[in-house]
Design an enzyme around this catalytic site. Sequence first.
Site, PDB file in Angstrom:
ATOM      1  N   ASP A 111      17.308  -9.724  -0.494  1.00 47.11           N
ATOM      2  CA  ASP A 111      17.353 -10.283  -1.833  1.00 47.11           C
ATOM      3  C   ASP A 111      18.019 -11.665  -1.736  1.00 47.11           C
ATOM      4  O   ASP A 111      18.543 -12.052  -0.697  1.00 47.11           O
ATOM      5  CB  ASP A 111      18.111  -9.332  -2.779  1.00 47.11           C
ATOM      6  CG  ASP A 111      17.754  -9.581  -4.228  1.00 47.11           C
ATOM      7  OD1 ASP A 111      17.954  -8.678  -5.048  1.00 47.11           O
ATOM      8  OD2 ASP A 111      17.253 -10.676  -4.534  1.00 47.11           O
TER       9      ASP A 111
HETATM   10  C1  GLC Z   1      17.026 -11.716  -7.813  1.00 49.97           C
HETATM   11  C2  GLC Z   1      16.771 -10.231  -7.932  1.00 49.97           C
HETATM   12  C3  GLC Z   1      15.498  -9.803  -7.284  1.00 49.97           C
HETATM   13  C4  GLC Z   1      14.481 -10.917  -7.417  1.00 49.97           C
HETATM   14  C5  GLC Z   1      14.960 -12.050  -6.540  1.00 49.97           C
HETATM   15  C6  GLC Z   1      14.038 -13.274  -6.654  1.00 49.97           C
HETATM   16  O1  GLC Z   1      18.371 -11.966  -7.645  1.00 49.97           O
HETATM   17  O2  GLC Z   1      17.798  -9.340  -7.518  1.00 49.97           O
HETATM   18  O3  GLC Z   1      15.088  -8.590  -7.938  1.00 49.97           O
HETATM   19  O4  GLC Z   1      13.203 -10.485  -7.009  1.00 49.97           O
HETATM   20  O5  GLC Z   1      16.289 -12.434  -6.838  1.00 49.97           O
HETATM   21  O6  GLC Z   1      14.131 -13.825  -7.926  1.00 49.97           O
END
Ligand code: GLC
Length: 726
Positions: free
Chosen positions: A256
Site C-alpha cells: 500500500d
Molecule cells: C491508499 C489506500 C489503498 C489505495 C492506495 C492507492 O492509502 O490504503 O486502499 O488503493 O492508497 O490510493
Amino acid sequence: MQDIEKRINVLIHQMTLEEKAGQMSQIAGDMGDLENIKDTIRKGKAGSVINAIGVEQVNEFQRIAVNESRLGIPLIIGRDVIHGYKTILPIPLGQAASWNPELVKVGARISAIEAAADGIRWTFAPMIDISRDPRWGRIAESLGEDPYLASVLGSAMIEGFQNKDLTRHDSVAACAKHFAGYGYSESGKDYAAVDMSEPRLRNVVLPPFKEAVKAKAATFMTSFSEINGIPASASEFLMKDILRNEWGFEGFIVSDWDAIIQLVDQGFSETKKDAAFAALNAGVDMEMVSQSYADHLESLINESRIGMELIDECVRNILRVKFQLGLFDDPFTNPQIFSEPGSIHHLDISRQAATESCVLLKNEKGILPLEVNKIKNLAIIGPLADEPSEQLGTWVFDAIPEWAETPLQAIRKERENQFNIHYAKGLDFSRSKDRSGFPAAVEAGRNSDVILLFLGEEAILSGEAHCRADIDLPGIQDVLVSELAKLGKPMVLIFLAGRPLTIQNTLEFADAALYAWHPGTMGGPAIADILFGKASPSGKLPVTFPKLVGQIPIYYAQKKSGRPTAEKDIIFIDDIPIGAPQTSLGNTTFHQDAGVEPLFPFGYGLSYGRFEYSKIAISKDRIRLGESFEVYVDLMNAGQYEATEISQLYISDLFASLTRPVKELKKFQRHTLKPGEIKSLQFILHTDELGFYNGKNIYVTETGKFEVFIGADSNTALKISFEIIA
Ligand code: GLC
C-alpha cells in the site's frame, strides 16, 4: 502461457538491476514535476504509474515508456476505481446490501470499461477486508462483516473487472486488498494495530482473499496494519506461507501507499533500507510510491543481504501481469472504441444497484410506499436531500457530480405535477450546529401531508482515515428530527451514510426509515422509486447496526457465551432497583444500558411484501462426511405487494474442538413472489462447507451435531437439526 514465460526470460536477461528496480517501483503521476516523472519513465525507473490523469497523459507516459526507454517495457497504469469511475455506484457496503453478485459484477464491468477507456488497466479493488467496526471509516469500502458474503461479492467484482480475459482492452486487473486483517484495526481507528488468533484470521479474515485467488485476481495489496506484531508488508507468513505456498497465488503483490517505509514508523525496521529488505524478503513485488526499492536494492545485493533471484522473481510476477493484460502488444488506449461513460446503460446499472442496496429498516402502519393520490403537499427536508457530491460517497476521484441526480431532483422531475413540493434544508450540512434553518424546515413540514427527511453523513466522514468514535448522526440532525416530529405528521427518514449509525433514538420519531448508504450517481431516482412504490426495497444489512457505540464489536457470528441471556430477561439500567444486591441481576452476558441484541441484525431488511417461512426440512438427518444434502423451506409472500426476499441459510456447529460462532451464513437465494405466492426453496450443501480451521490450523469438518437455520435475517429461529457422521 509458455510463450509469455519465454518473453519474460529474454527481458530479465537484458535488464540491468536499475531497470529491475524500476519495474518494482510505482510512481505517482500527479505528484511532483511532470518532466521529472517523464524522465523517470524514460530511464526505465518506473514500472507503474498511479493517478495518471486523463487519456492524453496516460498515452504520453506509455509512449515514453515504449518508445524512449531502453527496453520499451510498457507501464501498468493503476487507479482506485472502487465503486465506479465516472458513473458512480453505491459504496461497496451499499452494494453488499444488495446481496446480488450478478449486479455487483455488472457494476464492476461498467467501471472497468469507463476506466480502461482512460488507459487505466489496474484498479485497487475489491477491498475485501472483513469489517465489524462501524467506527472505522473504511467500512464504507468493505463488503461487510461476513466472510461468505464478502467472498461471493468480492469474487464477483474481480470477475467484473477482469472479464475472464485480461487481454481485452476493456479488462482491468483487480487487486484484492488489504492483505490482511486491516478491518480489525484497534478501536476502529485507521492505521492502528491488529491482533488476533490464527483461527480467527483463517476462519474470518482470510476466506474472501482465498476466494480472490480462486477468482484469479491478478494482484494483491498488503495492508498498512501490523498483525500480531508483524506489519503485513513484512509478513512472510501472510505472503509466502499463505498467499504463495498454501493458495498458489501467481500474480504480483503491491505494497500500500508508502507502507514499506512505514515499517520504520511502526518500529519494525530501523532504516528505509532495512524496510526494503524486510518487504522484499517477505514477498512484496512492487512498491507503491515510496522509493526504498529504487534507492536500496543495489546495496542490498552488494551486501549479499538478498540475491538476484529474489529480485528476478518479483520482476517476473510484474511482467507476467503486463503480458496477460496485452500491454506489450498495445499499451495505448483509444476512448473511441469504448461505450460512452455515463451512458444510459451505465446510469441504469447505477440506478439498479442503488435501488437494490437500499434497506428498509422500519415501515409502521405501512406508510410506504407513499400513495400519491393521498398527497397534496410533500415536504422534502434535510442536509442530504439535494447534495450530488455527498451522495457519491468516498473514493470517487473521477466522478462527475453534475451527472448525479439527488432525491430532491428526482422527485421534482418525476412528480412535480402530482403534488406541491416544499423543500427546506433545515441544516446546511450534516455536521452543522446552526439552527437558523429550522423555522423554514418546520414551516415546510407544517404545510405538508408527509415529511421526507434526508439525514446522514457527508462523504468526508467515512473512507480512509475518516474514523469516528461516536457514530450518532453528526451535528444536530437529531434535534431537527425531534422538532419536525412535534408537527405530528407522517415522517419518513432516509439515511445517506458511509457506515451504520447509532440511530435508535432518532428512529423513535419515524414512521418509516430507509437506509440508502451513499448511493452513487443515481441515488435520487432509486430512492424515489422505492418511496413511491416503483420498486420494492429488497436490501439486507451486510453489517450489524449497534444500538450504542459501546456495544462494538457486535456482529451476528459471535461466539457462544458460557452465560447466555435473552433480551427479554435483562433488567436494564433504568429498571434496576435502588440498592439492588450484587447478584440480584443475574450473571449473564449483556450491557446494562444496551442489552445483548443490536439495533438491527446482519441480514435484516424489510420489503413491501410480508415474507413467511415454514416447513423447514432436510434430506437426511444423519449425513456422512463427504456427502451433499438438501435443506428445504417454504417461502410465502403474505403481503399485498410483489416483493423480493433474500432468503438466508445459516449453520451452527454445536460442539467442536474449537468453539464455533452461534451461526454462520452458508447460502442465500433471492426470490420475487407475488402477493399470496408460495415457493418451496431448496438449498444444497456439502459437508466440506461446514468446516473450519482448527487449533492446528487445518481445515476440517468435524462429526457431531449441527443445526441449520433459514430465514429473513441472522436472527431467524427456524431451524432443523442434523448430525454429521464419519
Ligand atoms: C491508499 C489506500 C489503498 C489505495 C492506495 C492507492 O492509502 O490504503 O486502499 O488503493 O492508497 O490510493
